[in-house]
Design a protein around this motif. Sequence first.
Motif, PDB file in Angstrom:
ATOM      1  N   TRP A  51      42.199  49.226  52.883  1.00 25.56           N
ATOM      2  CA  TRP A  51      41.413  48.427  51.939  1.00 25.56           C
ATOM      3  C   TRP A  51      40.001  48.976  51.771  1.00 25.56           C
ATOM      4  O   TRP A  51      39.459  49.045  50.663  1.00 25.56           O
ATOM      5  CB  TRP A  51      41.373  46.983  52.427  1.00 25.56           C
ATOM      6  N   ALA A  84      36.224  44.557  42.934  1.00 26.54           N
ATOM      7  CA  ALA A  84      36.231  43.106  42.768  1.00 26.54           C
ATOM      8  C   ALA A  84      37.554  42.609  42.195  1.00 26.54           C
ATOM      9  O   ALA A  84      38.037  41.526  42.547  1.00 26.54           O
ATOM     10  CB  ALA A  84      35.070  42.676  41.862  1.00 26.54           C
ATOM     11  N   PHE A  87      39.992  41.973  44.812  1.00 26.72           N
ATOM     12  CA  PHE A  87      39.739  40.710  45.496  1.00 26.72           C
ATOM     13  C   PHE A  87      40.319  39.532  44.720  1.00 26.72           C
ATOM     14  O   PHE A  87      40.682  38.516  45.306  1.00 26.72           O
ATOM     15  CB  PHE A  87      38.235  40.508  45.681  1.00 26.72           C
ATOM     16  N   ALA A  88      40.403  39.659  43.406  1.00 29.53           N
ATOM     17  CA  ALA A  88      40.952  38.567  42.600  1.00 29.53           C
ATOM     18  C   ALA A  88      42.411  38.289  42.950  1.00 29.53           C
ATOM     19  O   ALA A  88      42.894  37.167  42.769  1.00 29.53           O
ATOM     20  CB  ALA A  88      40.820  38.900  41.110  1.00 29.53           C
ATOM     21  N   ARG A  90      43.584  38.483  45.987  1.00 28.01           N
ATOM     22  CA  ARG A  90      43.691  37.992  47.359  1.00 28.01           C
ATOM     23  C   ARG A  90      44.104  36.523  47.455  1.00 28.01           C
ATOM     24  O   ARG A  90      44.924  36.172  48.316  1.00 28.01           O
ATOM     25  CB  ARG A  90      42.383  38.242  48.105  1.00 28.01           C
ATOM     26  N   GLY A 149      45.344  43.996  47.032  1.00 27.99           N
ATOM     27  CA  GLY A 149      44.708  42.692  47.188  1.00 27.99           C
ATOM     28  C   GLY A 149      45.697  41.621  47.601  1.00 27.99           C
ATOM     29  O   GLY A 149      45.385  40.758  48.433  1.00 27.99           O
ATOM     30  N   GLY A 153      45.191  39.777  51.138  1.00 28.09           N
ATOM     31  CA  GLY A 153      45.033  38.328  51.055  1.00 28.09           C
ATOM     32  C   GLY A 153      45.940  37.586  52.013  1.00 28.09           C
ATOM     33  O   GLY A 153      45.583  36.525  52.534  1.00 28.09           O
ATOM     34  N   ALA A 391      40.780  33.050  50.974  1.00 31.30           N
ATOM     35  CA  ALA A 391      40.909  34.158  50.034  1.00 31.30           C
ATOM     36  C   ALA A 391      40.193  33.861  48.716  1.00 31.30           C
ATOM     37  O   ALA A 391      39.584  34.756  48.112  1.00 31.30           O
ATOM     38  CB  ALA A 391      42.384  34.466  49.777  1.00 31.30           C
ATOM     39  N   ALA A 395      37.200  36.204  47.394  1.00 28.36           N
ATOM     40  CA  ALA A 395      37.294  36.827  46.075  1.00 28.36           C
ATOM     41  C   ALA A 395      36.088  36.495  45.213  1.00 28.36           C
ATOM     42  O   ALA A 395      35.540  37.360  44.515  1.00 28.36           O
ATOM     43  CB  ALA A 395      38.582  36.376  45.382  1.00 28.36           C
ATOM     44  N   GLY A 399      34.007  39.743  47.305  1.00 29.40           N
ATOM     45  CA  GLY A 399      34.447  40.848  46.464  1.00 29.40           C
ATOM     46  C   GLY A 399      33.463  41.205  45.370  1.00 29.40           C
ATOM     47  O   GLY A 399      33.413  42.353  44.916  1.00 29.40           O
ATOM     48  N   THR A 400      32.663  40.235  44.924  1.00 25.75           N
ATOM     49  CA  THR A 400      31.703  40.497  43.857  1.00 25.75           C
ATOM     50  C   THR A 400      30.344  40.947  44.375  1.00 25.75           C
ATOM     51  O   THR A 400      29.497  41.380  43.585  1.00 25.75           O
ATOM     52  CB  THR A 400      31.497  39.228  43.012  1.00 25.75           C
TER      53      THR A 400
END
Length: 444
Positions: A51, A84, A87-88, A90, A149, A153, A391, A395, A399-400
Amino acid sequence: MRAESPPEPSTSGRSAPPGPTARTARPAPRAGGPRQLLAASAGNLAEWYDWLAYAYLSVYFADRIFPPGGGQAVLALNTFAVFAVGFAARPVGGLLIGHLADRRGRRTAMATTITLMGVGQLAMAALPTYQQIGVASPVLLVVIRLAQGLSVGGESTVSAVFAVESAPAGRRGLYSSVAYVSGNLGQLLASGVAALLAWQLTTAQMHAWGWRVAFGLGALACVAGLWIRRGTEETYRTAALPSAWPRPFDFLRGNPREAALVVGMTIGATVVFYTWTTFLPTYARLVVGLAPGTALTASTVSLAFFIVLQPLAGLLSDRVGRKPLLIAFGIGFTVLTVPLLGLLRNSFWSLLLISCAGMVLLTGYTAVSGAVMAELFPASVRTTGVGVPYALTVAAFGGTAPYLATALIDRGHAGWFGWYVSGLVLLSTLVYVGMRETKGVALR
Protein backbone atom coordinates in the motif's frame (compact mmCIF):
# COMPACT_ATOMS: atom_id res chain seq x y z
CA MET A 1 -6.14 -23.50 25.12
CA ARG A 2 -8.98 -21.56 26.66
CA ALA A 3 -12.42 -23.01 27.20
CA GLU A 4 -14.99 -21.83 24.68
CA SER A 5 -17.14 -18.88 25.68
CA PRO A 6 -20.91 -19.42 25.97
CA PRO A 7 -23.01 -18.33 23.00
CA GLU A 8 -23.80 -14.63 22.93
CA PRO A 9 -27.13 -13.08 21.95
CA SER A 10 -27.65 -12.16 18.30
CA THR A 11 -27.23 -8.47 17.60
CA SER A 12 -29.38 -8.65 14.49
CA GLY A 13 -32.65 -9.08 16.39
CA ARG A 14 -33.35 -12.45 14.69
CA SER A 15 -33.33 -15.81 16.34
CA ALA A 16 -31.95 -18.93 14.71
CA PRO A 17 -34.33 -21.73 13.74
CA PRO A 18 -34.77 -24.40 16.42
CA GLY A 19 -32.75 -27.56 16.25
CA PRO A 20 -29.51 -29.02 17.53
CA THR A 21 -27.39 -27.34 14.84
CA ALA A 22 -28.84 -23.85 15.23
CA ARG A 23 -26.69 -21.59 17.34
CA THR A 24 -25.63 -17.99 17.36
CA ALA A 25 -22.17 -16.96 16.25
CA ARG A 26 -19.60 -17.37 18.97
CA PRO A 27 -15.91 -16.98 19.62
CA ALA A 28 -13.75 -19.99 18.88
CA PRO A 29 -11.25 -21.23 21.43
CA ARG A 30 -8.37 -18.79 21.47
CA ALA A 31 -5.05 -20.23 20.50
CA GLY A 32 -2.78 -17.36 21.47
CA GLY A 33 0.95 -17.70 21.11
CA PRO A 34 3.51 -16.76 18.49
CA ARG A 35 1.90 -18.58 15.57
CA GLN A 36 -1.30 -16.53 15.78
CA LEU A 37 0.66 -13.31 15.99
CA LEU A 38 2.84 -14.33 13.07
CA ALA A 39 -0.24 -15.06 10.97
CA ALA A 40 -1.72 -11.64 11.68
CA SER A 41 1.62 -9.90 11.27
CA ALA A 42 2.88 -11.52 8.07
CA GLY A 43 -0.10 -10.58 5.96
CA ASN A 44 -0.37 -7.14 7.50
CA LEU A 45 3.30 -6.51 6.75
CA ALA A 46 2.87 -7.53 3.12
CA GLU A 47 -0.30 -5.48 2.78
CA TRP A 48 1.22 -2.29 4.14
CA TYR A 49 4.42 -2.68 2.17
CA ASP A 50 2.32 -2.84 -0.96
CA TRP A 51 0.00 0.00 0.00
CA LEU A 52 2.72 2.48 0.96
CA ALA A 53 5.32 1.61 -1.65
CA TYR A 54 3.10 3.70 -3.92
CA ALA A 55 3.65 6.81 -1.82
CA TYR A 56 7.39 6.34 -1.49
CA LEU A 57 7.97 5.56 -5.17
CA SER A 58 5.53 8.06 -6.65
CA VAL A 59 8.29 10.60 -7.28
CA TYR A 60 9.83 8.11 -9.75
CA PHE A 61 6.83 6.71 -11.62
CA ALA A 62 4.51 9.74 -11.80
CA ASP A 63 6.12 11.12 -14.98
CA ARG A 64 5.77 7.68 -16.59
CA ILE A 65 2.06 7.21 -15.87
CA PHE A 66 0.53 10.69 -16.09
CA PRO A 67 0.43 13.05 -19.11
CA PRO A 68 3.61 15.14 -19.49
CA GLY A 69 3.72 18.84 -18.64
CA GLY A 70 2.69 20.87 -15.60
CA GLY A 71 5.82 20.48 -13.52
CA GLN A 72 6.66 18.64 -10.31
CA ALA A 73 3.79 20.02 -8.23
CA VAL A 74 1.16 18.93 -10.79
CA LEU A 75 2.62 15.43 -10.96
CA ALA A 76 2.54 15.23 -7.14
CA LEU A 77 -1.09 16.41 -7.11
CA ASN A 78 -2.06 13.78 -9.69
CA THR A 79 -0.23 11.05 -7.78
CA PHE A 80 -1.81 11.83 -4.42
CA ALA A 81 -5.22 12.29 -6.00
CA VAL A 82 -5.01 8.64 -7.10
CA PHE A 83 -3.68 7.79 -3.62
CA ALA A 84 -6.86 9.35 -2.19
CA VAL A 85 -9.02 7.42 -4.69
CA GLY A 86 -7.60 4.19 -3.31
CA PHE A 87 -8.72 5.28 0.15
CA ALA A 88 -12.25 5.77 -1.17
CA ALA A 89 -12.45 2.01 -1.69
CA ARG A 90 -11.40 1.25 1.88
CA PRO A 91 -14.88 1.64 3.44
CA VAL A 92 -16.27 -0.79 0.87
CA GLY A 93 -13.49 -3.21 1.74
CA GLY A 94 -14.15 -2.71 5.43
CA LEU A 95 -17.81 -3.60 4.88
CA LEU A 96 -17.42 -6.52 2.45
CA ILE A 97 -14.38 -8.17 4.00
CA GLY A 98 -15.50 -7.34 7.54
CA HIS A 99 -18.84 -8.99 6.81
CA LEU A 100 -17.01 -11.99 5.38
CA ALA A 101 -14.97 -12.21 8.60
CA ASP A 102 -18.10 -12.01 10.78
CA ARG A 103 -19.88 -14.68 8.71
CA ARG A 104 -17.17 -17.11 7.62
CA GLY A 105 -14.38 -16.44 10.10
CA ARG A 106 -11.25 -14.31 10.32
CA ARG A 107 -8.94 -16.73 8.46
CA THR A 108 -11.04 -16.72 5.29
CA ALA A 109 -11.12 -12.95 5.26
CA MET A 110 -7.37 -12.65 5.80
CA ALA A 111 -6.65 -15.04 2.91
CA THR A 112 -8.90 -12.96 0.66
CA THR A 113 -7.24 -9.64 1.45
CA ILE A 114 -3.68 -10.75 0.88
CA THR A 115 -4.54 -12.52 -2.39
CA LEU A 116 -6.23 -9.39 -3.73
CA MET A 117 -3.26 -7.23 -2.78
CA GLY A 118 -0.78 -9.62 -4.40
CA VAL A 119 -2.64 -9.46 -7.71
CA GLY A 120 -2.61 -5.68 -7.48
CA GLN A 121 1.15 -5.63 -6.97
CA LEU A 122 1.75 -7.78 -10.03
CA ALA A 123 -0.38 -5.38 -12.02
CA MET A 124 1.63 -2.39 -10.72
CA ALA A 125 4.92 -4.05 -11.64
CA ALA A 126 3.69 -4.60 -15.21
CA LEU A 127 1.71 -1.36 -15.65
CA PRO A 128 2.26 0.13 -19.14
CA THR A 129 3.36 3.76 -19.30
CA TYR A 130 1.56 6.76 -20.73
CA GLN A 131 3.86 6.71 -23.74
CA GLN A 132 2.83 3.12 -24.45
CA ILE A 133 -0.96 3.21 -24.04
CA GLY A 134 -1.85 6.85 -23.45
CA VAL A 135 -4.61 7.83 -21.02
CA ALA A 136 -5.35 4.16 -20.34
CA SER A 137 -2.24 4.10 -18.15
CA PRO A 138 -3.54 6.41 -15.39
CA VAL A 139 -6.98 4.79 -15.72
CA LEU A 140 -5.46 1.37 -15.04
CA LEU A 141 -3.57 2.87 -12.10
CA VAL A 142 -6.87 4.04 -10.60
CA VAL A 143 -8.39 0.56 -11.05
CA ILE A 144 -5.39 -1.06 -9.34
CA ARG A 145 -5.54 1.38 -6.43
CA LEU A 146 -9.26 0.73 -5.99
CA ALA A 147 -8.60 -3.02 -5.75
CA GLN A 148 -5.80 -2.43 -3.27
CA GLY A 149 -8.04 -0.10 -1.29
CA LEU A 150 -10.63 -2.87 -0.97
CA SER A 151 -7.93 -5.18 0.34
CA VAL A 152 -6.40 -2.78 2.85
CA GLY A 153 -9.84 -1.66 4.04
CA GLY A 154 -10.50 -5.20 5.22
CA GLU A 155 -6.98 -6.27 6.20
CA SER A 156 -6.20 -3.48 8.62
CA THR A 157 -9.23 -4.38 10.74
CA VAL A 158 -9.48 -8.15 10.44
CA SER A 159 -5.82 -8.75 11.28
CA ALA A 160 -6.07 -6.47 14.33
CA VAL A 161 -9.27 -8.20 15.51
CA PHE A 162 -7.67 -11.60 14.94
CA ALA A 163 -4.65 -10.58 17.06
CA VAL A 164 -6.77 -9.16 19.91
CA GLU A 165 -9.05 -12.21 19.95
CA SER A 166 -5.95 -14.42 20.18
CA ALA A 167 -4.55 -12.55 23.18
CA PRO A 168 -4.11 -14.19 26.61
CA ALA A 169 -5.66 -12.51 29.63
CA GLY A 170 -4.12 -9.14 30.42
CA ARG A 171 -2.18 -8.93 27.14
CA ARG A 172 -4.66 -7.39 24.70
CA GLY A 173 -2.72 -4.13 24.62
CA LEU A 174 0.48 -5.96 23.72
CA TYR A 175 -1.21 -8.07 21.04
CA SER A 176 -2.96 -4.97 19.69
CA SER A 177 0.37 -3.20 19.27
CA VAL A 178 1.56 -6.03 17.02
CA ALA A 179 -0.85 -4.83 14.31
CA TYR A 180 1.08 -1.58 14.03
CA VAL A 181 4.42 -3.32 14.51
CA SER A 182 3.74 -5.43 11.43
CA GLY A 183 2.22 -2.52 9.55
CA ASN A 184 5.20 -0.36 10.42
CA LEU A 185 7.56 -3.15 9.39
CA GLY A 186 5.79 -3.13 6.05
CA GLN A 187 6.27 0.63 5.85
CA LEU A 188 9.89 0.26 6.93
CA LEU A 189 10.44 -2.36 4.27
CA ALA A 190 8.79 -0.18 1.63
CA SER A 191 10.79 2.86 2.69
CA GLY A 192 13.99 0.82 2.95
CA VAL A 193 13.58 -0.81 -0.46
CA ALA A 194 12.81 2.58 -2.03
CA ALA A 195 15.83 4.15 -0.34
CA LEU A 196 18.12 1.26 -1.30
CA LEU A 197 17.02 1.39 -4.92
CA ALA A 198 17.45 5.18 -4.93
CA TRP A 199 21.04 4.85 -3.68
CA GLN A 200 22.03 1.92 -5.90
CA LEU A 201 20.43 3.02 -9.18
CA THR A 202 20.75 6.23 -11.11
CA THR A 203 17.82 8.62 -11.23
CA ALA A 204 17.21 7.68 -14.86
CA GLN A 205 17.13 3.97 -13.96
CA MET A 206 14.69 4.59 -11.11
CA HIS A 207 12.33 6.45 -13.45
CA ALA A 208 12.72 3.85 -16.20
CA TRP A 209 12.32 0.55 -14.32
CA GLY A 210 13.62 0.69 -10.74
CA TRP A 211 10.21 1.41 -9.23
CA ARG A 212 8.81 -1.76 -10.84
CA VAL A 213 11.29 -3.90 -8.89
CA ALA A 214 9.82 -2.73 -5.59
CA PHE A 215 6.27 -3.68 -6.62
CA GLY A 216 7.44 -7.08 -7.83
CA LEU A 217 8.97 -7.73 -4.41
CA GLY A 218 5.62 -6.77 -2.88
CA ALA A 219 3.88 -9.49 -4.87
CA LEU A 220 6.36 -12.06 -3.54
CA ALA A 221 5.74 -10.82 0.02
CA CYS A 222 2.01 -11.43 -0.45
CA VAL A 223 2.67 -15.03 -1.53
CA ALA A 224 4.79 -15.58 1.58
CA GLY A 225 2.12 -14.02 3.80
CA LEU A 226 -0.60 -16.25 2.34
CA TRP A 227 1.52 -19.34 3.02
CA ILE A 228 2.19 -18.31 6.63
CA ARG A 229 -1.51 -17.81 7.31
CA ARG A 230 -2.32 -21.39 6.40
CA GLY A 231 -2.72 -23.69 9.37
CA THR A 232 -3.52 -21.05 12.01
CA GLU A 233 -6.41 -21.55 14.43
CA GLU A 234 -9.63 -19.64 13.87
CA THR A 235 -10.51 -17.20 16.67
CA TYR A 236 -14.19 -16.99 15.78
CA ARG A 237 -16.65 -19.69 14.76
CA THR A 238 -19.69 -18.54 12.87
CA ALA A 239 -23.23 -19.81 13.07
CA ALA A 240 -24.09 -23.21 11.59
CA LEU A 241 -27.10 -21.85 9.71
CA PRO A 242 -27.18 -18.84 7.34
CA SER A 243 -30.34 -17.52 9.04
CA ALA A 244 -28.26 -16.76 12.15
CA TRP A 245 -25.51 -14.89 10.31
CA PRO A 246 -25.25 -11.14 10.98
CA ARG A 247 -26.21 -8.73 8.23
CA PRO A 248 -23.69 -6.14 6.98
CA PHE A 249 -25.09 -3.18 8.94
CA ASP A 250 -26.18 -4.95 12.13
CA PHE A 251 -23.40 -3.16 14.00
CA LEU A 252 -25.20 0.15 13.44
CA ARG A 253 -28.48 -1.18 14.82
CA GLY A 254 -26.97 -2.55 18.00
CA ASN A 255 -23.90 -0.38 18.57
CA PRO A 256 -24.34 3.11 17.07
CA ARG A 257 -22.52 4.84 19.95
CA GLU A 258 -19.53 2.53 19.63
CA ALA A 259 -19.37 3.17 15.86
CA ALA A 260 -19.40 6.93 16.52
CA LEU A 261 -16.57 6.49 19.03
CA VAL A 262 -14.44 4.76 16.38
CA VAL A 263 -14.94 7.75 14.09
CA GLY A 264 -14.06 10.22 16.83
CA MET A 265 -10.97 8.27 17.87
CA THR A 266 -9.71 8.09 14.30
CA ILE A 267 -10.29 11.59 12.84
CA GLY A 268 -7.17 13.25 14.18
CA ALA A 269 -5.03 10.14 14.45
CA THR A 270 -5.34 9.10 10.81
CA VAL A 271 -4.22 12.53 9.56
CA VAL A 272 -1.22 12.46 11.90
CA PHE A 273 -0.36 8.88 10.95
CA TYR A 274 -0.29 9.45 7.20
CA THR A 275 1.42 12.80 7.57
CA TRP A 276 4.21 11.53 9.82
CA THR A 277 4.75 8.02 8.45
CA THR A 278 4.05 8.52 4.74
CA PHE A 279 3.93 12.11 3.51
CA LEU A 280 6.65 13.79 5.58
CA PRO A 281 9.50 12.91 3.14
CA THR A 282 7.50 14.44 0.27
CA TYR A 283 6.59 17.42 2.46
CA ALA A 284 10.28 17.98 3.20
CA ARG A 285 11.14 17.77 -0.51
CA LEU A 286 8.43 20.25 -1.54
CA VAL A 287 8.82 22.74 1.32
CA VAL A 288 12.55 22.85 2.04
CA GLY A 289 14.02 21.09 -1.00
CA LEU A 290 15.40 18.01 0.77
CA ALA A 291 16.75 15.41 -1.66
CA PRO A 292 14.42 12.39 -2.13
CA GLY A 293 17.07 9.83 -1.16
CA THR A 294 17.97 11.74 2.01
CA ALA A 295 14.30 12.14 2.97
CA LEU A 296 13.61 8.42 2.44
CA THR A 297 16.61 7.47 4.57
CA ALA A 298 15.44 9.67 7.45
CA SER A 299 11.96 8.18 7.12
CA THR A 300 13.36 4.64 7.25
CA VAL A 301 15.34 5.30 10.44
CA SER A 302 12.37 6.96 12.17
CA LEU A 303 10.06 4.07 11.23
CA ALA A 304 12.51 1.60 12.79
CA PHE A 305 12.40 3.69 15.98
CA PHE A 306 8.58 3.71 15.78
CA ILE A 307 8.46 -0.10 15.61
CA VAL A 308 10.50 -0.48 18.79
CA LEU A 309 8.08 1.78 20.67
CA GLN A 310 4.90 -0.18 19.83
CA PRO A 311 5.15 -3.27 22.10
CA LEU A 312 6.54 -1.16 24.95
CA ALA A 313 3.52 1.12 24.80
CA GLY A 314 1.19 -1.89 24.41
CA LEU A 315 2.59 -3.43 27.59
CA LEU A 316 2.28 -0.09 29.37
CA SER A 317 -1.40 0.14 28.40
CA ASP A 318 -2.00 -3.31 29.91
CA ARG A 319 -0.78 -1.85 33.21
CA VAL A 320 -2.03 1.74 33.30
CA GLY A 321 -4.92 1.63 30.84
CA ARG A 322 -5.64 2.84 27.32
CA LYS A 323 -6.93 6.36 28.07
CA PRO A 324 -3.71 7.88 29.46
CA LEU A 325 -1.81 6.98 26.28
CA LEU A 326 -4.58 8.23 23.98
CA ILE A 327 -4.83 11.53 25.86
CA ALA A 328 -1.05 12.01 25.78
CA PHE A 329 -1.11 11.51 22.00
CA GLY A 330 -4.00 13.96 21.58
CA ILE A 331 -2.60 16.77 23.71
CA GLY A 332 0.87 16.35 22.26
CA PHE A 333 -0.14 16.77 18.62
CA THR A 334 -2.73 19.45 19.36
CA VAL A 335 0.01 21.62 20.85
CA LEU A 336 3.13 20.59 18.91
CA THR A 337 2.13 19.90 15.29
CA VAL A 338 2.63 23.48 14.08
CA PRO A 339 5.94 24.02 15.95
CA LEU A 340 7.36 20.69 14.76
CA LEU A 341 6.55 21.30 11.09
CA GLY A 342 7.89 24.83 11.44
CA LEU A 343 11.29 23.50 12.55
CA LEU A 344 11.82 21.53 9.33
CA ARG A 345 15.02 22.44 7.47
CA ASN A 346 16.95 21.13 4.46
CA SER A 347 18.82 18.68 6.64
CA PHE A 348 18.76 14.95 7.28
CA TRP A 349 19.00 15.51 11.04
CA SER A 350 16.21 18.06 11.07
CA LEU A 351 13.78 15.66 9.37
CA LEU A 352 14.93 12.72 11.50
CA LEU A 353 14.46 14.53 14.82
CA ILE A 354 11.05 15.90 13.84
CA SER A 355 9.97 12.46 12.62
CA CYS A 356 11.11 10.69 15.81
CA ALA A 357 9.49 13.28 18.08
CA GLY A 358 6.19 12.74 16.28
CA MET A 359 6.58 8.95 16.45
CA VAL A 360 6.86 9.05 20.25
CA LEU A 361 3.56 10.92 20.51
CA LEU A 362 1.83 8.89 17.80
CA THR A 363 2.62 5.64 19.63
CA GLY A 364 0.08 6.63 22.29
CA TYR A 365 -2.60 5.99 19.68
CA THR A 366 -1.19 3.28 17.44
CA ALA A 367 -0.22 0.86 20.22
CA VAL A 368 -3.68 0.72 21.79
CA SER A 369 -6.28 1.71 19.19
CA GLY A 370 -6.84 -1.84 17.92
CA ALA A 371 -7.50 -3.14 21.42
CA VAL A 372 -9.80 -0.26 22.35
CA MET A 373 -11.92 -0.60 19.21
CA ALA A 374 -12.18 -4.39 19.49
CA GLU A 375 -13.19 -4.04 23.14
CA LEU A 376 -16.16 -1.87 22.14
CA PHE A 377 -18.08 -4.47 20.07
CA PRO A 378 -19.51 -7.99 20.50
CA ALA A 379 -17.78 -10.72 18.50
CA SER A 380 -20.59 -11.24 15.97
CA VAL A 381 -20.24 -7.70 14.57
CA ARG A 382 -16.73 -6.85 15.75
CA THR A 383 -14.98 -6.74 12.38
CA THR A 384 -17.65 -4.70 10.57
CA GLY A 385 -18.27 -2.57 13.66
CA VAL A 386 -14.64 -1.52 13.73
CA GLY A 387 -13.83 -1.76 10.03
CA VAL A 388 -16.58 0.31 8.40
CA PRO A 389 -16.47 3.50 10.53
CA TYR A 390 -12.69 3.27 10.75
CA ALA A 391 -12.25 2.91 6.99
CA LEU A 392 -14.74 5.72 6.27
CA THR A 393 -12.84 8.07 8.54
CA VAL A 394 -9.44 7.10 7.15
CA ALA A 395 -10.72 7.61 3.60
CA ALA A 396 -12.20 11.02 4.38
CA PHE A 397 -9.29 12.41 6.40
CA GLY A 398 -6.18 10.20 6.18
CA GLY A 399 -6.30 9.50 2.46
CA THR A 400 -6.87 13.15 1.57
CA ALA A 401 -4.16 14.56 3.86
CA PRO A 402 -1.23 14.25 1.37
CA TYR A 403 -3.32 15.78 -1.42
CA LEU A 404 -4.50 18.66 0.78
CA ALA A 405 -0.99 19.36 2.04
CA THR A 406 0.40 19.31 -1.51
CA ALA A 407 -2.34 21.68 -2.73
CA LEU A 408 -1.66 24.13 0.12
CA ILE A 409 2.08 24.01 -0.58
CA ASP A 410 1.45 24.66 -4.28
CA ARG A 411 -0.57 27.77 -3.35
CA GLY A 412 2.03 29.08 -0.94
CA HIS A 413 0.16 28.18 2.25
CA ALA A 414 2.23 25.30 3.62
CA GLY A 415 1.82 26.54 7.20
CA TRP A 416 -1.95 26.12 7.10
CA PHE A 417 -1.69 22.35 7.01
CA GLY A 418 -0.27 22.15 10.53
CA TRP A 419 -3.23 24.06 11.92
CA TYR A 420 -5.60 21.71 10.08
CA VAL A 421 -3.93 18.71 11.71
CA SER A 422 -4.01 20.30 15.17
CA GLY A 423 -7.71 21.09 14.89
CA LEU A 424 -8.66 17.53 13.99
CA VAL A 425 -6.48 16.08 16.75
CA LEU A 426 -8.20 18.37 19.25
CA LEU A 427 -11.56 16.85 18.28
CA SER A 428 -10.20 13.34 18.86
CA THR A 429 -8.69 14.40 22.19
CA LEU A 430 -12.12 15.43 23.44
CA VAL A 431 -13.37 11.95 22.53
CA TYR A 432 -10.49 10.28 24.41
CA VAL A 433 -11.22 12.31 27.52
CA GLY A 434 -14.91 11.36 27.48
CA MET A 435 -14.42 7.63 26.77
CA ARG A 436 -14.65 4.92 29.36
CA GLU A 437 -11.54 2.90 30.12
CA THR A 438 -11.68 -0.49 28.34
CA LYS A 439 -8.64 -2.13 29.97
CA GLY A 440 -9.79 -5.21 31.83
CA VAL A 441 -13.22 -5.30 30.16
CA ALA A 442 -14.04 -8.83 28.98
CA LEU A 443 -14.42 -9.25 25.22
CA ARG A 444 -18.10 -9.73 24.46
